[in-house]
Scaffold this motif. Structure first.
Motif, mmCIF file in Angstrom:
data_model
loop_
_atom_site.group_PDB
_atom_site.id
_atom_site.type_symbol
_atom_site.label_atom_id
_atom_site.label_comp_id
_atom_site.label_asym_id
_atom_site.label_seq_id
_atom_site.Cartn_x
_atom_site.Cartn_y
_atom_site.Cartn_z
ATOM 1 N N GLU A 120 0.927 -1.218 0.019
ATOM 2 C CA GLU A 120 -0.018 0.065 -0.027
ATOM 3 C C GLU A 120 0.874 1.108 -0.029
ATOM 4 N N THR A 121 0.127 2.523 -0.371
ATOM 5 C CA THR A 121 1.059 3.658 -0.474
ATOM 6 C C THR A 121 1.240 4.128 1.146
ATOM 7 N N SER A 122 2.378 4.435 1.165
ATOM 8 C CA SER A 122 2.821 4.987 2.675
ATOM 9 C C SER A 122 2.212 6.305 2.810
ATOM 10 N N ALA A 123 2.052 6.884 4.059
ATOM 11 C CA ALA A 123 1.715 8.267 4.181
ATOM 12 C C ALA A 123 2.868 9.102 3.712
ATOM 13 N N ALA A 124 2.634 10.277 3.173
ATOM 14 C CA ALA A 124 3.395 11.080 2.432
ATOM 15 C C ALA A 124 4.065 11.922 3.526
ATOM 16 N N PRO A 125 5.310 12.334 3.341
ATOM 17 C CA PRO A 125 5.902 13.055 4.608
ATOM 18 C C PRO A 125 5.432 14.348 4.695
ATOM 19 N N SER A 126 5.234 14.921 5.603
ATOM 20 C CA SER A 126 4.403 16.357 5.882
ATOM 21 C C SER A 126 5.316 16.865 6.941
ATOM 22 N N PRO A 127 5.411 18.125 6.795
ATOM 23 C CA PRO A 127 5.629 19.075 7.731
ATOM 24 C C PRO A 127 4.915 19.133 9.001
#
Length: 191
Positions: free
Chosen positions: A149-156
């Motif tokens: 599955e797609t990982s959570a996108a990195p986010s500030p």
């Protein structure tokens, strides 16, 4: 006033001054962190960048990028979240990206299994550059690879700015030290 009391006041005054100084320093750090977070937030809307071949002084965190993983040389499986925010495991491939380069880390996806995706052999990957403990930054794939599955996108948004609370703590410690010293000094010395 006795020498003992004077020495106590000098020590407490030094400690209180240090705590106030640390509180002021944390206020400055809070401003620096706010500026960094604003820079990271602005980076999410910028055009994609080439994935750095050489480790830069300031990696282009939260920028879109892509790379070609020529060969997977190692695997890391660590706690992570998927795009829906569910907890599980992020699967990170350490890749060779050129004949001699230091390589790159690619988070290829997420699963509930502690070890998965190791049949992925590399290739072109597009995603967002996020922090990495081994290389300083890594590419988080915008789509899961190898059936993951797609990982959570990195986010500030995942970076907390706790410096204001640290400053408050230092100022509170200084106030408490002053109150305790005041109460202790009000007591009459034993004769």
């Amino acid at each position: 006033m006795s020498t003992k009391r004077i020495l106590t006041l000098v020590i407490v005054a030094g400690a209180v001054a240090t705590m106030i100084g640390l509180g002021i320093w944390q206020l400055g750090r809070a401003e620096e962190k706010e500026a960094l977070l604003a820079q990271y937030e602005a980076a999410t809307d910028l055009d994609p960048v080439a994935y750095p071949v050489i480790v830069p002084a300031e990696p282009p965190l939260y920028r879109r990028s892509s790379l070609n993983c020529l060969e997977v040389v190692d695997w890391r499986h660590q706690a992570g979240a998927n795009a829906a925010g569910q907890s599980g495991y992020a699967h990170v491939a350490d890749c060779r990206t050129s004949a001699e380069g230091p390589g790159a880390a690619v988070e290829i996806g997420w699963s509930r299994e502690p070890v998965a995706g190791t049949d992925w052999e590399g290739g072109e990957v597009a995603g967002v550059i996020g922090p990495d403990e081994r290389y300083g930054f890594r590419l988080v794939a915008e789509a899961g690879q190898a059936g993951l599955e797609t990982s959570a996108a990195p986010s500030p948004d995942a970076i907390r700015n706790n410096h204001m609370s640290y400053a408050f703590q230092w100022f509170a410690f200084a106030a408490i030290a002053l109150i305790i010293t005041f109460l202790a000094m009000r007591r009459k010395p034993k004769t």
